[in-house]
Design a protein around this motif. Sequence first.
Motif, PDB file in Angstrom:
ATOM      1  N   LEU A 103     -44.198  50.815  -8.309  1.00 26.38           N
ATOM      2  CA  LEU A 103     -43.268  51.517  -7.418  1.00 26.38           C
ATOM      3  C   LEU A 103     -41.973  51.899  -8.135  1.00 26.38           C
ATOM      4  O   LEU A 103     -41.345  52.908  -7.804  1.00 26.38           O
ATOM      5  CB  LEU A 103     -42.938  50.653  -6.199  1.00 26.38           C
ATOM      6  N   ALA A 104     -41.577  51.096  -9.107  1.00 28.86           N
ATOM      7  CA  ALA A 104     -40.332  51.357  -9.840  1.00 28.86           C
ATOM      8  C   ALA A 104     -40.396  52.658 -10.639  1.00 28.86           C
ATOM      9  O   ALA A 104     -39.354  53.222 -10.984  1.00 28.86           O
ATOM     10  CB  ALA A 104     -40.014  50.189 -10.760  1.00 28.86           C
ATOM     11  N   GLN A 105     -41.593  53.151 -10.888  1.00 23.22           N
ATOM     12  CA  GLN A 105     -41.724  54.400 -11.631  1.00 23.22           C
ATOM     13  C   GLN A 105     -41.154  55.589 -10.861  1.00 23.22           C
ATOM     14  O   GLN A 105     -40.828  56.616 -11.450  1.00 23.22           O
ATOM     15  CB  GLN A 105     -43.188  54.639 -12.001  1.00 23.22           C
ATOM     16  N   SER A 106     -41.016  55.423  -9.538  1.00 27.28           N
ATOM     17  CA  SER A 106     -40.434  56.508  -8.737  1.00 27.28           C
ATOM     18  C   SER A 106     -38.924  56.327  -8.553  1.00 27.28           C
ATOM     19  O   SER A 106     -38.312  57.051  -7.772  1.00 27.28           O
ATOM     20  CB  SER A 106     -41.118  56.575  -7.367  1.00 27.28           C
ATOM     21  N   CYS A 107     -38.340  55.363  -9.257  1.00 28.91           N
ATOM     22  CA  CYS A 107     -36.902  55.072  -9.131  1.00 28.91           C
ATOM     23  C   CYS A 107     -36.153  55.490 -10.391  1.00 28.91           C
ATOM     24  O   CYS A 107     -36.721  55.555 -11.478  1.00 28.91           O
ATOM     25  CB  CYS A 107     -36.675  53.571  -8.922  1.00 28.91           C
ATOM     26  N   SER A 108     -34.875  55.733 -10.224  1.00 29.91           N
ATOM     27  CA  SER A 108     -33.993  55.977 -11.373  1.00 29.91           C
ATOM     28  C   SER A 108     -32.719  55.183 -11.145  1.00 29.91           C
ATOM     29  O   SER A 108     -32.331  54.932 -10.009  1.00 29.91           O
ATOM     30  CB  SER A 108     -33.681  57.464 -11.519  1.00 29.91           C
ATOM     31  N   GLY A 109     -32.077  54.760 -12.235  1.00 35.06           N
ATOM     32  CA  GLY A 109     -30.911  53.907 -12.090  1.00 35.06           C
ATOM     33  C   GLY A 109     -29.714  54.366 -12.890  1.00 35.06           C
ATOM     34  O   GLY A 109     -29.846  55.076 -13.890  1.00 35.06           O
ATOM     35  N   ILE A 110     -28.535  53.953 -12.431  1.00 32.44           N
ATOM     36  CA  ILE A 110     -27.270  54.211 -13.120  1.00 32.44           C
ATOM     37  C   ILE A 110     -26.567  52.874 -13.262  1.00 32.44           C
ATOM     38  O   ILE A 110     -26.405  52.133 -12.287  1.00 32.44           O
ATOM     39  CB  ILE A 110     -26.378  55.181 -12.314  1.00 32.44           C
ATOM     40  N   TRP A 111     -26.127  52.565 -14.469  1.00 35.37           N
ATOM     41  CA  TRP A 111     -25.463  51.301 -14.769  1.00 35.37           C
ATOM     42  C   TRP A 111     -23.983  51.405 -14.430  1.00 35.37           C
ATOM     43  O   TRP A 111     -23.337  52.413 -14.697  1.00 35.37           O
ATOM     44  CB  TRP A 111     -25.663  50.981 -16.238  1.00 35.37           C
ATOM     45  N   ASN A 112     -23.384  50.328 -13.884  1.00 36.61           N
ATOM     46  CA  ASN A 112     -21.958  50.374 -13.536  1.00 36.61           C
ATOM     47  C   ASN A 112     -21.066  49.796 -14.635  1.00 36.61           C
ATOM     48  O   ASN A 112     -19.863  49.701 -14.453  1.00 36.61           O
ATOM     49  CB  ASN A 112     -21.696  49.635 -12.214  1.00 36.61           C
ATOM     50  N   GLY A 113     -21.648  49.360 -15.727  1.00 42.59           N
ATOM     51  CA  GLY A 113     -20.854  48.844 -16.837  1.00 42.59           C
ATOM     52  C   GLY A 113     -20.868  47.331 -16.937  1.00 42.59           C
ATOM     53  O   GLY A 113     -20.348  46.765 -17.880  1.00 42.59           O
ATOM     54  N   LYS A 114     -21.450  46.648 -15.976  1.00 44.50           N
ATOM     55  CA  LYS A 114     -21.552  45.188 -16.037  1.00 44.50           C
ATOM     56  C   LYS A 114     -22.990  44.808 -15.714  1.00 44.50           C
ATOM     57  O   LYS A 114     -23.893  45.126 -16.457  1.00 44.50           O
ATOM     58  CB  LYS A 114     -20.553  44.522 -15.082  1.00 44.50           C
ATOM     59  N   ASP A 115     -23.210  44.124 -14.588  1.00 41.33           N
ATOM     60  CA  ASP A 115     -24.561  43.732 -14.204  1.00 41.33           C
ATOM     61  C   ASP A 115     -25.079  44.502 -12.999  1.00 41.33           C
ATOM     62  O   ASP A 115     -26.124  44.185 -12.464  1.00 41.33           O
ATOM     63  CB  ASP A 115     -24.612  42.222 -13.874  1.00 41.33           C
ATOM     64  N   GLY A 116     -24.337  45.479 -12.541  1.00 41.21           N
ATOM     65  CA  GLY A 116     -24.720  46.218 -11.343  1.00 41.21           C
ATOM     66  C   GLY A 116     -25.340  47.564 -11.667  1.00 41.21           C
ATOM     67  O   GLY A 116     -25.002  48.199 -12.672  1.00 41.21           O
ATOM     68  N   TYR A 117     -26.244  47.979 -10.806  1.00 39.48           N
ATOM     69  CA  TYR A 117     -26.907  49.268 -10.953  1.00 39.48           C
ATOM     70  C   TYR A 117     -26.989  49.942  -9.590  1.00 39.48           C
ATOM     71  O   TYR A 117     -27.128  49.273  -8.562  1.00 39.48           O
ATOM     72  CB  TYR A 117     -28.334  49.096 -11.494  1.00 39.48           C
ATOM     73  N   GLU A 118     -26.904  51.249  -9.619  1.00 41.21           N
ATOM     74  CA  GLU A 118     -27.232  52.040  -8.442  1.00 41.21           C
ATOM     75  C   GLU A 118     -28.609  52.614  -8.712  1.00 41.21           C
ATOM     76  O   GLU A 118     -28.807  53.315  -9.703  1.00 41.21           O
ATOM     77  CB  GLU A 118     -26.232  53.172  -8.223  1.00 41.21           C
ATOM     78  N   VAL A 119     -29.550  52.281  -7.863  1.00 40.61           N
ATOM     79  CA  VAL A 119     -30.926  52.721  -8.068  1.00 40.61           C
ATOM     80  C   VAL A 119     -31.302  53.685  -6.960  1.00 40.61           C
ATOM     81  O   VAL A 119     -31.090  53.407  -5.780  1.00 40.61           O
ATOM     82  CB  VAL A 119     -31.893  51.510  -8.097  1.00 40.61           C
ATOM     83  N   ARG A 120     -31.839  54.820  -7.366  1.00 39.94           N
ATOM     84  CA  ARG A 120     -32.285  55.830  -6.402  1.00 39.94           C
ATOM     85  C   ARG A 120     -33.799  55.797  -6.298  1.00 39.94           C
ATOM     86  O   ARG A 120     -34.498  55.733  -7.304  1.00 39.94           O
ATOM     87  CB  ARG A 120     -31.868  57.225  -6.843  1.00 39.94           C
TER      88      ARG A 120
END
Length: 195
Positions: A103-120
């Motif tokens: 399922l993760a293959q349909s996701c994309s992520g953006i790193w916030n510079g620490k340990d957080g991510y915004e995943v679409r």
Amino acid sequence: NYCRAKLAQLTPDGAKDMMKTNPKHWSRAWFNIGSNCDSVDNNMCESFNNWIVDVRAHPIISMLEGIRTNVFVRIQQNRTKASKWNTRICPNILKKVNKYIDLAQSCSGIWNGKDGYEVRQKDKRYIVDIEKRTCSCRYWQLAGIPCAHAITALFYSSQPAEDYIAQCYSVEVYNKIYGELISLSILVMSNLAHR
């Protein structure tokens, strides 16, 4: 609420009965965080009754003896099964993780510079914090298993998903559980026999 309204259309009496019960018993949204369980249904009573169907009509002592021997057999079967596992995490959990990897293959992520991510994922966004082991979809916190969004973030941070699965799903813990039950079962049943 949408699902509840849909249920009310299909089975009004069922929806009324459900609303008399606390939602923490039937809705994932209300489950306790950290429960490490993603199951909404509980068929344990039905499974147990089916499991003892051959002995439950016997007199009480015979019934208890039948249940005791069934428990011993089940414990030994589970111990034997686990002795063949060569992974750190139990196989059924790894199957779930592999499903979330797909399922993760349909996701994309953006790193916030620490340990957080915004995943679409399609038109939705989720916030993942690897250090806290949280995702805004709440699945990781509820089940103890990284969701597809968490796996996306772990992929971007080059972390193996297996390292972020709750310890309760490890083969080591599984073996401890079944290692202790035999002595506990003997103790309980011997106490009953002496009464």
